[in-house]
Design a protein around this motif. Structure first.
Motif, PDB file in Angstrom:
ATOM      1  N   ALA A 100      16.127  -0.236  -7.200  1.00  0.00           N
ATOM      2  CA  ALA A 100      15.312   0.579  -6.285  1.00  0.00           C
ATOM      3  C   ALA A 100      15.533   2.055  -6.591  1.00  0.00           C
ATOM      4  O   ALA A 100      16.582   2.454  -7.088  1.00  0.00           O
ATOM      5  N   PHE A 101      14.521   2.848  -6.271  1.00  0.00           N
ATOM      6  CA  PHE A 101      14.548   4.284  -6.538  1.00  0.00           C
ATOM      7  C   PHE A 101      14.195   5.037  -5.273  1.00  0.00           C
ATOM      8  O   PHE A 101      13.432   4.552  -4.441  1.00  0.00           O
ATOM      9  N   LYS A 102      14.712   6.250  -5.142  1.00  0.00           N
ATOM     10  CA  LYS A 102      14.438   7.053  -3.955  1.00  0.00           C
ATOM     11  C   LYS A 102      13.100   7.765  -4.022  1.00  0.00           C
ATOM     12  O   LYS A 102      12.559   8.150  -3.000  1.00  0.00           O
TER      13      LYS A 102
ATOM     14  N   VAL B 279      10.190   0.252  -5.571  1.00  0.00           N
ATOM     15  CA  VAL B 279      10.663  -0.884  -6.342  1.00  0.00           C
ATOM     16  C   VAL B 279       9.623  -1.234  -7.398  1.00  0.00           C
ATOM     17  O   VAL B 279       8.457  -0.883  -7.281  1.00  0.00           O
ATOM     18  N   ILE B 280      10.054  -1.952  -8.423  1.00  0.00           N
ATOM     19  CA  ILE B 280       9.166  -2.375  -9.492  1.00  0.00           C
ATOM     20  C   ILE B 280       8.738  -3.810  -9.220  1.00  0.00           C
ATOM     21  O   ILE B 280       9.578  -4.692  -9.041  1.00  0.00           O
ATOM     22  N   ILE B 281       7.415  -4.024  -9.181  1.00  0.00           N
ATOM     23  CA  ILE B 281       6.859  -5.334  -8.877  1.00  0.00           C
ATOM     24  C   ILE B 281       6.026  -5.803 -10.064  1.00  0.00           C
ATOM     25  O   ILE B 281       5.233  -5.046 -10.618  1.00  0.00           O
ATOM     26  N   ILE B 282       6.207  -7.066 -10.432  1.00  0.00           N
ATOM     27  CA  ILE B 282       5.466  -7.675 -11.537  1.00  0.00           C
ATOM     28  C   ILE B 282       4.443  -8.640 -10.955  1.00  0.00           C
ATOM     29  O   ILE B 282       4.805  -9.575 -10.239  1.00  0.00           O
ATOM     30  N   TYR B 283       3.170  -8.385 -11.228  1.00  0.00           N
ATOM     31  CA  TYR B 283       2.081  -9.248 -10.767  1.00  0.00           C
ATOM     32  C   TYR B 283       1.532 -10.012 -11.968  1.00  0.00           C
ATOM     33  O   TYR B 283       1.228  -9.419 -12.993  1.00  0.00           O
ATOM     34  N   THR B 284       1.398 -11.315 -11.828  1.00  0.00           N
ATOM     35  CA  THR B 284       0.800 -12.151 -12.858  1.00  0.00           C
ATOM     36  C   THR B 284      -0.355 -12.918 -12.236  1.00  0.00           C
ATOM     37  O   THR B 284      -0.195 -13.526 -11.182  1.00  0.00           O
TER      38      THR B 284
ATOM     39  N   ARG C  25       9.248   6.714 -14.269  1.00  0.00           N
ATOM     40  CA  ARG C  25       9.949   7.083 -15.511  1.00  0.00           C
ATOM     41  C   ARG C  25      10.717   5.872 -16.055  1.00  0.00           C
ATOM     42  O   ARG C  25      10.671   5.573 -17.250  1.00  0.00           O
ATOM     43  N   TYR C  26      11.414   5.162 -15.180  1.00  0.00           N
ATOM     44  CA  TYR C  26      12.145   3.962 -15.587  1.00  0.00           C
ATOM     45  C   TYR C  26      11.183   2.881 -16.074  1.00  0.00           C
ATOM     46  O   TYR C  26      11.433   2.206 -17.065  1.00  0.00           O
ATOM     47  N   LEU C  27      10.065   2.740 -15.382  1.00  0.00           N
ATOM     48  CA  LEU C  27       9.060   1.743 -15.728  1.00  0.00           C
ATOM     49  C   LEU C  27       8.505   1.984 -17.129  1.00  0.00           C
ATOM     50  O   LEU C  27       8.375   1.063 -17.925  1.00  0.00           O
ATOM     51  N   THR C  28       8.185   3.229 -17.437  1.00  0.00           N
ATOM     52  CA  THR C  28       7.530   3.539 -18.709  1.00  0.00           C
ATOM     53  C   THR C  28       8.507   3.654 -19.880  1.00  0.00           C
ATOM     54  O   THR C  28       8.068   3.706 -21.028  1.00  0.00           O
ATOM     55  N   THR C  29       9.803   3.682 -19.608  1.00  0.00           N
ATOM     56  CA  THR C  29      10.767   3.750 -20.715  1.00  0.00           C
ATOM     57  C   THR C  29      11.541   2.442 -20.857  1.00  0.00           C
ATOM     58  O   THR C  29      11.413   1.755 -21.864  1.00  0.00           O
TER      59      THR C  29
ATOM     60  N   ILE D 207       2.592  -4.393 -14.047  1.00  0.00           N
ATOM     61  CA  ILE D 207       3.903  -4.009 -13.524  1.00  0.00           C
ATOM     62  C   ILE D 207       3.752  -2.622 -12.920  1.00  0.00           C
ATOM     63  O   ILE D 207       3.358  -1.679 -13.598  1.00  0.00           O
ATOM     64  N   VAL D 208       4.048  -2.498 -11.624  1.00  0.00           N
ATOM     65  CA  VAL D 208       3.814  -1.258 -10.900  1.00  0.00           C
ATOM     66  C   VAL D 208       5.042  -0.866 -10.084  1.00  0.00           C
ATOM     67  O   VAL D 208       5.913  -1.689  -9.814  1.00  0.00           O
ATOM     68  N   CYS D 209       5.072   0.394  -9.675  1.00  0.00           N
ATOM     69  CA  CYS D 209       6.050   0.882  -8.717  1.00  0.00           C
ATOM     70  C   CYS D 209       5.364   0.961  -7.353  1.00  0.00           C
ATOM     71  O   CYS D 209       4.311   1.594  -7.236  1.00  0.00           O
ATOM     72  N   ASN D 210       5.922   0.310  -6.372  1.00  0.00           N
ATOM     73  CA  ASN D 210       5.379   0.360  -5.017  1.00  0.00           C
ATOM     74  C   ASN D 210       6.467   0.771  -4.041  1.00  0.00           C
ATOM     75  O   ASN D 210       7.644   0.473  -4.259  1.00  0.00           O
ATOM     76  N   LYS D 211       6.053   1.423  -2.981  1.00  0.00           N
ATOM     77  CA  LYS D 211       7.002   1.821  -1.951  1.00  0.00           C
ATOM     78  C   LYS D 211       7.255   0.639  -1.031  1.00  0.00           C
ATOM     79  O   LYS D 211       6.327   0.012  -0.528  1.00  0.00           O
ATOM     80  N   LEU D 212       8.508   0.322  -0.836  1.00  0.00           N
ATOM     81  CA  LEU D 212       8.921  -0.789   0.010  1.00  0.00           C
ATOM     82  C   LEU D 212       9.477  -0.215   1.303  1.00  0.00           C
ATOM     83  O   LEU D 212      10.474   0.502   1.284  1.00  0.00           O
TER      84      LEU D 212
END
Length: 81
Positions: free
Chosen positions: A23-25, A5-10, A32-36, A65-70
């Motif tokens: 969510a992504f598998k 999942v994509i998580i936004i930290y401030t 790829r989704y994050l950077t585009t 903004i990062v991708c982390n495994k949930l």
């Protein structure tokens, strides 16, 4: 098994992290989704790479903004006899 999942930290005033509702598998699809797509929605965010992990950060380094495994925790219990 978990999803990425994509998580936004401030870091502004201890704001809690936000989750984007997608969510992504696997990690590659998430990055790829994050950077585009996500990069185009957030102004002043740049793509950074650290140990083959891509993430977005702003110029002042107060938003990431990062991708982390949930994953759901697996609780192992022993049965008593």
């Amino acid at each position: 098994m978990g999803y990425f999942v994509i998580i936004i930290y401030t870091t502004f005033l201890g704001s809690p992290p936000e989750l984007l509702p997608i969510a992504f598998k696997n990690s590659n699809d998430c990055q790829r989704y994050l950077t585009t797509k996500v990069k185009s929605e957030f102004k002043y965010m740049e793509v950074d790479t650290d140990d083959n992990i891509k993430f977005l950060s702003n110029i002042t380094n107060d938003k990431f903004i990062v991708c982390n495994k949930l994953e759901y925790p697996i609780i192992k219990t022993e049965l008593s006899k």
